[in-house]
Design a protein around this motif. Structure first.
Motif, PDB file in Angstrom:
ATOM      1  N   UNK A 247       8.565  88.241  65.567  1.00 50.32           N
ATOM      2  CA  UNK A 247       9.586  88.768  64.671  1.00 50.32           C
ATOM      3  C   UNK A 247       8.929  89.879  63.872  1.00 50.32           C
TER       4      UNK A 247
ATOM      5  N   UNK B 107       9.765  89.189  53.465  1.00 49.43           N
ATOM      6  CA  UNK B 107       9.903  87.784  53.847  1.00 49.43           C
ATOM      7  C   UNK B 107       9.161  86.889  52.865  1.00 49.43           C
TER       8      UNK B 107
ATOM      9  N   UNK C 218       9.086  80.846  52.509  1.00 52.85           N
ATOM     10  CA  UNK C 218      10.089  79.935  53.070  1.00 52.85           C
ATOM     11  C   UNK C 218      10.712  80.538  54.339  1.00 52.85           C
ATOM     12  N   UNK C 219      11.036  81.826  54.251  1.00 55.60           N
ATOM     13  CA  UNK C 219      11.647  82.492  55.407  1.00 55.60           C
ATOM     14  C   UNK C 219      10.652  82.563  56.560  1.00 55.60           C
TER      15      UNK C 219
ATOM     16  N   UNK D  15      10.438  79.192  58.187  1.00 61.60           N
ATOM     17  CA  UNK D  15      11.595  78.972  59.051  1.00 61.60           C
ATOM     18  C   UNK D  15      11.448  79.745  60.370  1.00 61.60           C
ATOM     19  N   UNK D  16      11.017  81.013  60.240  1.00 56.84           N
ATOM     20  CA  UNK D  16      10.901  81.851  61.442  1.00 56.84           C
ATOM     21  C   UNK D  16       9.847  81.320  62.415  1.00 56.84           C
TER      22      UNK D  16
ATOM     23  N   UNK E 285      11.635  78.962  64.607  1.00 59.61           N
ATOM     24  CA  UNK E 285      12.536  79.633  65.547  1.00 59.61           C
ATOM     25  C   UNK E 285      11.735  80.346  66.641  1.00 59.61           C
ATOM     26  N   UNK E 286      10.689  81.061  66.232  1.00 61.67           N
ATOM     27  CA  UNK E 286       9.903  81.827  67.213  1.00 61.67           C
ATOM     28  C   UNK E 286       9.162  80.876  68.164  1.00 61.67           C
TER      29      UNK E 286
ATOM     30  N   UNK F 216      11.579  79.680  70.731  1.00 55.67           N
ATOM     31  CA  UNK F 216      11.909  80.767  71.662  1.00 55.67           C
ATOM     32  C   UNK F 216      10.733  81.065  72.595  1.00 55.67           C
TER      33      UNK F 216
END
Lengths: 788, 162, 268
Positions: free
Chosen positions: C177, C245, C248-249, C252-253, C256-257, C260
């Motif tokens: 990301x 970012x 916390x963000x 979270x990422x 997700x990453x 993926x």
């Protein structure tokens, strides 16, 4: 329509030099014996300068001179100016703090100019800058509007103890209050219009040169308006009288407003060239550009809209606080006032509007006009409000807009502007058709199936361009007139040079203006040269900004061309031995009515110069005409943009799936160039909505001072755009042109945010809607859904 | 000071330079090839892209002294025998430039994309491959069109030459 | 840029000698895509700059048995376009294809990237996620011991990275990301599976640079599927926070990453 005339997508004549690397930008220009300047800038947002010790630096290799604000004062060089006087509600004048080109006693933002070092090479100047010992007494800084307005906040300028530059208003407060009193629905919004850094790809640069033999200064500089620069440097700053100062703005690599202003650096370069007896060159690096180019936007607004039970808008109340930075830049005061509030009526019938604006000093870079200047801020307010008002009513936002559109012209708004012509529904219809709005629901379902959120947002914008009628702006506080000049020189062989006060820094004037000449005189495009950007060649001009070059600059050319044709008829009458009234001019030939006797344009030009067929008592030889065109009204480009986004709620990434723009620019000279202007404007508007934001920390340090932290739109951030046109020719200028340079940047931000909020199902997102913010907002959507 | 020899646009150049001199400065200040522009300090804008030994690089992020013996092509050297390169033609034809400042780097990068990825370029590929070139004027719309058309024109020219 | 003494050695031994002579005030110039901007901004000021571009034998890609050897001076573009890499570890080729931009990839090198250990660089995630070995002129260092902190590595004075050896995994993929402005990794997750071993390495997010996620690895060892990561999260403590970012963000990422990347590794 001819292949090169009005309306033809002629390929640009200026392109050859740019695609072959032969453009001549300011930094490409070198003067014999030039020295290099480097500016020592303040590392503090707010500090008193106790002492500047340059003794060690002065002794370093290659150093020629180190100059400070004391040297400016000793030479009685005046400060930089703000050329638009705004008055407070009580009629008193705005409070303008002094703005010396090199700091005198105090620095007010990070990047403020402390001293200039002039050396044989740039590296030597930079080395010496590090050896200057400046003793600062640091002061607390105010880095944003809220902290500047707090009681007891540090004072940026003594003339404004509460950090307020002015408190200004426009509109009828009593009528607006009455409208709200009878409202059935009041829609309220708090909006932040984020601060932007213009970022033309060519950084600013200047080369000052003094000729001791003639006493003439020459300044090559990255300017959108070299004559205004000369006027300010002469009449206000006092470098030299105008006839002893030549300003040249050669090829300029983009401006977007930021190269309108007269900055400290070019002022110092031209002044110092005489002081050191050498040409002095300065080129900004990108970090300096971030620190010291005038920024744009930076408004905090509370807005309310009053509606009746049928959803008709009754009134609008707007309270805005505008950050103008540490000093008043050249046109800064006009941006959040007369370029802003008069556009708050949008495309809508709004009987009553009242707008209050407090302008605020902070310890940040000066804020001034950036593409759109005031109009994007106004459009964001009105287009967000109508969208939310429609949603609150459960009405289709397109129908809601249509219901409130102005349909009768001329239309006098309650905030100065008299809209002359338009057909807003036509643009809306066409845009909805091109955007395939009717199948949006299907696409939204497809997105949902893939775990994505889809939204659609409208923006029905209007702007006031073609600035501006001089008398009108004079009555509003402008220090200058805003007409434009043109001179058409016909050479004896019939080729034509047009000298224009407009300045092209990407807009393609060399092509578009030549198309007009070719069209009017019936001569091939390659026999026309457009000359601009040099005060020694062009007598005077107001430059290029506010989408004025077509509507105002070309109107001046059209007027001068009319005079050339009129004079040509006189010459032709003598040459063809006919009465002047019997001479027709068409398709490049002067002919005698009802005969086959005619002369080509070039032949008449030759007759005008050899002057064999008439005496000096009968007619002046030569063929050269000048015109000054002063517009009678603003022009009102308007249109509808529709943005469709798809959001990945897992990451917060917003992808623009479709962009549709339908604009009414009146008559279009070169549709290829006009569409290019629309594309670029949209990109900057999308940049504001999704990517860009200048961020100062609480100490006034600029956190986003390079492309590592300031997000510039790149190719993969944007989609291709579907661009369409409608046309209601402008009645107030001879060409019917409205202007196109700013439309995209004005229209785009609310279209994007309306689309995102449509996708999210709530209004709680601010610009730039970065992935992080959208992710947070998407979580809020999920919580909202879960609660329902 | 140190000596460096390289071939720039087909001509051999030898110079004694400060080792600190970047290739971009060497081209602009030493050779007065001012078509190569500098638009940032962080190697991101791409206005300075030139070809070194046939590959696009950022000339603001390479020391001239380090390129001893290299073959350098700048925007000034792209047109051969007085004929514009097909990519230059494509930028003009498709209005892929406005102020012109990013254009030399854009065109040099575009030629490099075609050299690496071939003539059939879809929009998505072009947009991704232009990551290192920033334009503030065009919104990239017409640049993307120009690169696609220029790629096909380059292939056609190559076929015609063979 | 401050002045420096420029040296252009022909061999690693010469380079090491010069580095020793510079006594801690020397810097190696590989592709220069990070070092030169830093020097331009006067944030680095080596007294000696030792240019490795003329040193023989430092670049090249070779598959030796089940190990992929990549010379330290091999450029990102060459890794990205190498048929050998694309066949052996497609996830590594894809990672290289995503570093910087095309012009940067034409100059930047794997050795430079690893030795610099920028907390937002991509290659350290691959090294850690594949269990690579970093070879220097003196020794071999396992990736797990190499990356010691932000801009910090196990390299000693006078030590030069000469190549990187990647064991070929069964499955591997990288998901990044990017920071919207710089395009460096804001969060990048490399997932590698070799036999029963699974590695998950994260770059861009950690205050101390690249790091592994043992909990994620354990879950994926049980079953190598994105669903195995459901319910797992990364604490925000100790992650980087900036205007783009928050910790916390980023936390979270990472989740997700990682999912993926696993799906990508499985060809989904």
């Amino acid at each position: 329509m001819s292949a090169t005339g009005i309306g033809a997508p002629v390929r640009r004549t200026e392109d050859f030099r740019f695609i072959t690397g032969k453009g001549q930008y300011t930094d490409d220009i070198n003067r014999a014996g030039q020295a290099h300047a480097y500016f020592l800038r303040s590392p503090h947002a707010h500090a008193e300068i106790v002492k500047i010790d340059a003794s060690k630096a002065k002794a370093m290799d290659g150093v020629i001179a180190i100059l400070t604000g004391d040297d400016l004062a000793a030479d009685k060089i005046g400060g930089l100016i703000c050329g638009w006087m705004i008055h407070n509600k009580d009629g008193s004048p705005m409070r303008a703090g002094g703005h010396p080109a090199l700091a005198q006693g105090k620095v007010r933002y990070v990047g403020d100019h402390v001293a200039v070092i002039i050396a044989e090479t740039y590296q030597q100047a930079k080395d010496a800058a590090e050896a200057i010992d400046v003793t600062y007494k640091t002061l607390s800084a105010v880095a944003d509007i809220d902290s500047a307005l707090k009681k007891g906040a540090p004072v940026v300028h003594d003339v404004a103890p509460d950090n307020t530059v002015f408190n200004w208003h426009l509109g009828d407060k009593a009528a607006t209050d009455a409208a709200f009193a009878k409202a059935k629905q009041i829609t309220k919004l708090d909006l932040i219009n984020n601060r932007l850094v213009p970022n033309p790809m060519e950084p600013r640069a200047a080369v000052g040169d003094y000729d001791a033999g003639t006493g003439v200064f020459t300044l090559h500089t990255t300017s959108q308006n070299p004559h205004v620069a000369r006027l300010v440097l002469s009449a206000f700053i006092g470098i030299a009288p105008e006839h002893k100062l030549r300003v040249i703005a050669p090829d300029v690599g983009g401006g977007f407003g930021s190269k309108i202003f007269i900055y400290a650096e070019e002022t110092v370069c031209v002044w110092a060239s005489k002081k050191v007896g050498r040409p002095v060159k300065w080129t900004s690096d990108r970090t300096e550009a971030f620190l010291s180019d005038a920024h744009g936007r930076d408004h905090v607004t509370h807005a309310e809209m009053a509606l009746d039970d049928k959803g008709r808008i009754l009134g609008l109340r707007v309270n805005t606080k505008a950050n103008l930075g540490a000093y008043l830049s050249t046109f800064s005061s006009s941006v959040p006032t007369y370029l802003y509030a008069p556009l708050l009526s949008g495309q809508y019938n709004i009987p009553a509007i009242y707008c209050e604006v407090d302008a605020v000093y902070t310890n940040t870079a000066p804020v001034d006009a950036y593409r759109g200047a005031g109009r994007p801020e106004a459009t964001f307010v009105i287009e967000r409000l109508v969208e939310v008002a429609a949603r609150e009513r459960g009405e289709d936002p397109a129908l809601f807009r249509r219901k409130n559109f102005v349909t009768q012209f001329p239309h006098q708004t309650p905030v100065i502007m008299a809209y002359d012509v338009g057909n807003y529904s036509a643009s809306l219809d066409k845009a909805m058709d091109m955007a395939d709005v009717k199948n949006f629901g299907k696409r939204k379902k497809d997105s949902e199936r893939n775990g994505k959120l889809r939204g659609l947002g409208y923006s029905a914008y209007i702007e006031a361009c073609g600035i501006a009628p001089s008398q009108a702006v004079g009555s509003l506080g402008a220090g200058v007139g805003l007409w434009e000049s043109a001179e058409v020189r016909v050479n004896p062989v019939g080729t034509v040079e047009v000298l224009t006060g407009s300045h092209s820094h990407g807009q393609g004037h060399e092509t578009t203006f030549a198309q007009l000449v070719s069209d009017r005189l019936g001569i091939p495009l390659d026999q026309v040269a457009i000359v601009h950007g040099d005060t020694d060649k062009v007598q005077f001009g107001m430059g290029t900004y506010g989408s004025r070059s077509g509507a105002v600059g070309m109107s001046a050319i059209a007027q001068a061309l009319d005079k050339v044709i009129a004079k040509g008829k006189k010459v032709a009458a003598y040459a063809l031995e006919a009465a002047e009234g019997d001479i027709d001019f068409k398709d490049g030939r002067f002919s005698v009515k009802g005969t086959d006797k005619s002369l080509a344009f070039g032949e008449v030009a030759l007759q005008a110069y050899i002057a064999h067929k008439f005496s000096g008592q009968q007619l002046e030889p030569g063929l050269k005409e000048t015109a000054f065109y002063d517009p009678t009204n603003f022009t009102f480009p308007a249109g509808v943009h529709i943005c469709e986004v798809e959001i990945d709620p897992d990451t917060g990434v917003t992808r623009i799936d479709r962009w549709t723009a339908v604009d009414d620019f009146g008559v279009v000279i070169n549709p290829m160039i006009v569409e290019g202007q629309v594309h670029g404007g949209i990109a900057q508007g999308v940049g504001q909505a999704l990517l860009e934001g200048a961020h100062y920390n609480k100490d006034g340090q600029l956190v986003t001072a390079s492309y590592m932290d300031y997000t510039m739109p790149r190719a993969d951030d944007l989609p291709s755009f579907a661009v369409g046109m409608t046309s209601t020719p402008c009645p107030s200028n001879p060409l019917g042109i409205k202007g196109c340079g700013e439309a995209g940047a004005i229209a785009a931000p609310p279209a994007v945010i309306n689309a995102i909020t449509d996708a999210l199902g709530h209004e709680n997102i601010s610009m730039p809607a970065t992935p992080q913010r959208v992710w947070q907002a998407a979580q809020q959507s999920q919580r909202k859904l879960a609660a329902e | 000071m140190a000596s460096v020899t390289m071939t720039v646009n087909g001509k051999s150049v030898t110079a004694t330079i400060d080792p600190r001199m970047l290739l971009s400065s060497f081209l602009r200040e030493h050779l007065r090839l001012t078509g190569t522009h500098v638009g940032c300090d962080t190697s991101q804008c791409g206005a300075c892209v030139v070809h070194v030994d046939g590959r696009a690089i950022k000339s603001c992020t390479a020391l001239a002294i380090s390129l001893d013996g290299a073959q350098v092509t700048t925007i000034e050297g792209l047109a051969a025998d007085g004929h514009l390169h097909p990519m230059q033609e494509a930028f003009r034809e498709h209005h892929g430039l406005q102020c012109g400042f990013c254009t030399p780097g854009m065109i040099m990068s575009a030629v490099d994309i075609v050299n690496r990825k071939g003539a059939m370029l879809d929009e998505h590929t072009i947009r991704e491959e232009l990551e290192g070139n920033i334009c503030r004027c065009t919104g990239y719309h017409n640049i993307v069109k120009a690169v696609a058309a220029g790629a096909q024109a380059m292939a056609a020219t190559k076929v015609a030459a063979e | 840029m401050y002045a420096f003494n420029y040296q252009r050695p022909k061999t690693v031994r010469q380079a090491a000698g010069l580095l020793a002579k510079a006594g801690g005030d020397g810097k190696l110039l590989a592709g220069g895509q990070t070092l030169l901007p830093t020097m331009k901004q006067r944030l680095a000021s080596p007294a000696m700059l030792i240019d490795l571009n003329q040193v023989d034998g430092m670049s090249g890609i070779e598959l030796k048995g089940r190990n992929l050897h990549i010379g330290a001076m091999t450029k990102h573009a060459d890794v990205a376009n190498s048929h050998v890499v694309k066949t052996a570890i497609p996830g590594l080729a894809a990672l290289a294809e995503g570093i910087g931009d095309p012009a940067v990839r034409n100059r930047g090198t794997i050795g430079g990237s690893i030795a610099n250990n920028d907390p937002a660089a991509d290659y350290p995630a691959a090294c850690l996620g594949l269990g690579a070995t970093i070879v220097t002129n003196k020794r071999k260092i396992p990736a797990d011991e190499f990356f010691t902190g932000m801009f910090d590595t196990a390299l000693e004075e006078g030590e030069i990275v000469t190549k990187v050896i990647f064991p070929v995994p069964q499955k591997a993929a990288y998901e990044k990301f990017p920071n919207p402005a710089s395009r460096y990794a804001m969060v990048g997750v490399f997932v590698g599976k070799k036999g029963s071993d699974v590695r998950v390495a994260v770059t861009g997010a950690g205050a101390n640079g690249v790091f592994r996620l043992p909990e994620f690895e354990a879950a994926l060892k049980t079953r190598f599927n994105a669903k195995s990561l459901d319910g797992l999260s990364v604490p925000a403590d100790g992650l980087n926070g900036d205007i783009h970012a928050s910790p916390e963000y980023r936390a979270h990422l990472i989740g997700v990453m990682a999912k993926r990347a696993v799906s990508k590794a499985l060809g989904k």
